[in-house]
Design a protein around this motif. Structure first.
Motif, PDB file in Angstrom:
ATOM      1  N   PRO A 188     -13.329  -0.014 -17.998  1.00  0.00           N
ATOM      2  CA  PRO A 188     -13.319   0.933 -18.232  1.00  0.00           C
ATOM      3  C   PRO A 188     -13.622   1.759 -16.607  1.00  0.00           C
ATOM      4  O   PRO A 188     -13.624   3.650 -17.147  1.00  0.00           O
ATOM      5  N   PHE A 189     -13.871   1.405 -15.477  1.00  0.00           N
ATOM      6  CA  PHE A 189     -14.126   1.928 -14.123  1.00  0.00           C
ATOM      7  C   PHE A 189     -12.795   2.158 -13.677  1.00  0.00           C
ATOM      8  O   PHE A 189     -12.397   1.008 -13.459  1.00  0.00           O
ATOM      9  N   HIS A 190     -11.823   2.818 -13.147  1.00  0.00           N
ATOM     10  CA  HIS A 190     -11.464   3.303 -12.285  1.00  0.00           C
ATOM     11  C   HIS A 190     -10.778   4.448 -11.537  1.00  0.00           C
ATOM     12  O   HIS A 190     -11.692   5.350 -12.316  1.00  0.00           O
ATOM     13  N   HIS A 191     -10.456   4.376 -10.187  1.00  0.00           N
ATOM     14  CA  HIS A 191     -10.225   5.100  -9.349  1.00  0.00           C
ATOM     15  C   HIS A 191      -7.874   5.442  -8.939  1.00  0.00           C
ATOM     16  O   HIS A 191      -8.084   4.125  -8.927  1.00  0.00           O
ATOM     17  N   LYS A 192      -7.210   6.550  -9.550  1.00  0.00           N
ATOM     18  CA  LYS A 192      -6.121   6.090  -9.344  1.00  0.00           C
ATOM     19  C   LYS A 192      -5.521   7.595  -7.938  1.00  0.00           C
ATOM     20  O   LYS A 192      -6.283   8.793  -8.066  1.00  0.00           O
ATOM     21  N   VAL A 193      -5.455   6.886  -7.818  1.00  0.00           N
ATOM     22  CA  VAL A 193      -3.723   7.764  -6.520  1.00  0.00           C
ATOM     23  C   VAL A 193      -2.672   7.360  -6.894  1.00  0.00           C
ATOM     24  O   VAL A 193      -2.040   6.782  -6.301  1.00  0.00           O
ATOM     25  N   THR A 194      -2.274   8.656  -7.631  1.00  0.00           N
ATOM     26  CA  THR A 194      -1.061   8.076  -8.609  1.00  0.00           C
ATOM     27  C   THR A 194       0.445   8.779  -7.691  1.00  0.00           C
ATOM     28  O   THR A 194       0.194  10.134  -7.114  1.00  0.00           O
ATOM     29  N   LEU A 195       1.345   8.034  -6.646  1.00  0.00           N
ATOM     30  CA  LEU A 195       2.062   8.565  -5.797  1.00  0.00           C
ATOM     31  C   LEU A 195       3.318   8.147  -6.039  1.00  0.00           C
ATOM     32  O   LEU A 195       3.341   7.002  -6.549  1.00  0.00           O
TER      33      LEU A 195
ATOM     34  N   PHE B 299      -7.315   1.223  -8.393  1.00  0.00           N
ATOM     35  CA  PHE B 299      -8.320   1.240  -8.168  1.00  0.00           C
ATOM     36  C   PHE B 299      -9.311   0.520  -9.996  1.00  0.00           C
ATOM     37  O   PHE B 299      -8.993   1.706 -10.355  1.00  0.00           O
ATOM     38  N   TYR B 300      -9.409  -0.733 -10.133  1.00  0.00           N
ATOM     39  CA  TYR B 300     -10.117  -0.959 -11.814  1.00  0.00           C
ATOM     40  C   TYR B 300     -10.723  -1.577 -11.676  1.00  0.00           C
ATOM     41  O   TYR B 300     -11.506  -2.612 -10.826  1.00  0.00           O
ATOM     42  N   SER B 301     -12.206  -1.085 -12.363  1.00  0.00           N
ATOM     43  CA  SER B 301     -13.839  -1.861 -12.334  1.00  0.00           C
ATOM     44  C   SER B 301     -14.105  -2.379 -13.347  1.00  0.00           C
ATOM     45  O   SER B 301     -13.926  -1.712 -14.367  1.00  0.00           O
ATOM     46  N   LYS B 302     -14.859  -3.471 -13.807  1.00  0.00           N
ATOM     47  CA  LYS B 302     -15.519  -4.058 -14.921  1.00  0.00           C
ATOM     48  C   LYS B 302     -17.010  -3.185 -14.497  1.00  0.00           C
ATOM     49  O   LYS B 302     -18.233  -3.311 -14.962  1.00  0.00           O
ATOM     50  N   LEU B 303     -17.062  -2.821 -12.843  1.00  0.00           N
ATOM     51  CA  LEU B 303     -18.704  -2.444 -13.141  1.00  0.00           C
ATOM     52  C   LEU B 303     -18.705  -1.637 -12.537  1.00  0.00           C
ATOM     53  O   LEU B 303     -17.970  -0.617 -12.190  1.00  0.00           O
TER      54      LEU B 303
END
Length: 360
Positions: free
Chosen positions: A148-155, A163-167
């Motif tokens: 449910p936690f993520h950081h996306k740089v879509t190019l 980046f995807y995380s359970k934490l």
């Protein structure tokens, strides 16, 4: 046979000398990648020499091959179990075991399901993708129920990063150290048992005849990241497609500038590229970590259609264990000045990337 033998020796000497010349052009930097293959080629050429009916001066050339073998072997042995490093034990003050997967997915790889199945099989707490564009982002949405936690740089320029995380993600930011189309990500995380750490993802451009003419942007980007990482007080893991090998001068400068540890030393090469050609596989997807991160396992996983094998790591965090302190090396004043020069050259270099790339 004698002519072939002499040609091979000349080629191997050339490939050994070129990386010693501190020039950023890809002709000088690319041979660094093939040190493992060059060492095997030296050994094979030496054996070939034993089969030649002894002409005059044969043992001079055989002696030269032995010198080349020792020269490369002194470096490479550090990345094998033959090189002694202190073993560590997990103690009761440490975090639970954690896992990550880092994968250059290859933007034009359409086998999305194979990667999704890989994540579902190994269930890492966090994973990082590189070269992930809008199509990859859409395909990976099915994983967001578990991550449910993520950081996306879509190019769309082969430098996208997800980046995807359970934490829990406490904070996240994207850095553009040397170019506005080459991102690095910095993600601050908190584990379920209360440990905080930082996950840093990098993917600088490679020096090659088909991409960047020099290594200036790569080296500047990596050393800029190293300076940023040095100022982080929490445990740090740096992962990504470095487009570099651990024994290169810029990688060693990165490690010393960031005050991080290379977990390959004393263990294995963990070669990742090219996924389809085992004999031409280089260890360019690297990882470094701070002294309070302890690595239990670092290996490659099965191919999912990309040109890179994914990297899998099991680790834990321990603030009270000082067994790795002696593995941290720091840059001296001359190396710091050299790193600053590389950073400035990287910022001044004008990369030749298109805003949107197409296959071929």
């Amino acid at each position: 046979m004698w002519g072939i033998y002499l040609f091979l020796i000349a080629l191997l000497v050339l490939l050994t000398i070129l990386p010693k010349i501190q020039h950023s052009h890809w002709i000088f930097r690319v041979p660094e990648f093939g040190k493992i293959q060059i060492t095997y080629a030296v050994l094979i050429t030496f054996i070939l020499g034993l089969l030649i009916a002894e002409p005059q001066h044969l043992w001079y050339s055989q002696g030269l091959l032995l010198l080349l073998f020792v020269h490369h072997g002194v470096t490479l042995i550090k990345y094998t179990p033959l090189y002694p490093v202190k073993k560590h034990q997990q103690k009761h003050q440490s975090s639970e075991k954690l896992h990550f997967i880092s994968a250059n997915v290859y933007q034009f790889n359409k086998e999305y399901n194979r990667f999704i199945q890989l994540i579902e099989k190994y269930q890492p707490e966090v994973f990082l993708t590189m070269e992930s564009n809008g199509d990859w982002e859409n395909a990976m949405k099915v994983l967001e129920k578990d991550y449910p936690f993520h950081h996306k740089v879509t190019l769309e320029n082969t430098y996208g990063m997800h980046f995807y995380s359970k934490l829990e993600i406490k904070s996240a930011q994207t850095h553009y150290f040397v170019a506005d189309d080459i991102p690095s990500i910095e993600v601050h995380l908190k584990t379920k048992d209360g440990f905080s750490f930082v996950f840093f993802g990098v993917h600088p451009p490679p020096p090659s005849p088909t991409e960047e003419e020099t290594s200036k942007e790569r080296d500047g980007d990596l050393l800029s990241a190293a300076k940023r990482i040095k100022d982080i007080k929490e445990p740090v893991i740096v992962v990504g497609d470095f487009n570099n090998v651990a024994w290169s001068k810029s990688s060693i400068l990165f490690r010393k500038t960031s005050h991080l540890i290379d977990p390959r030393i004393g263990h294995s090469f963990v070669s990742t590229f090219h996924a389809k050609y085992r004999l031409l596989r280089f260890p360019i997807d690297l990882m470094f970590h701070s002294e309070d991160i302890f690595i239990k396992e670092l290996k490659t996983l099965e191919n999912f259609g990309s040109d890179h094998l994914p990297v899998y790591c099991e680790f834990f965090i321990d603030h009270h264990n000082d067994e790795q302190e002696d593995q941290v090396e720091e840059a001296n004043s001359e190396e710091k000045a050299e790193a600053e020069e590389m950073i400035q050259e990287g910022k001044e270099e004008d990369g030749e990337r298109d805003a949107i790339v197409t296959e071929g």
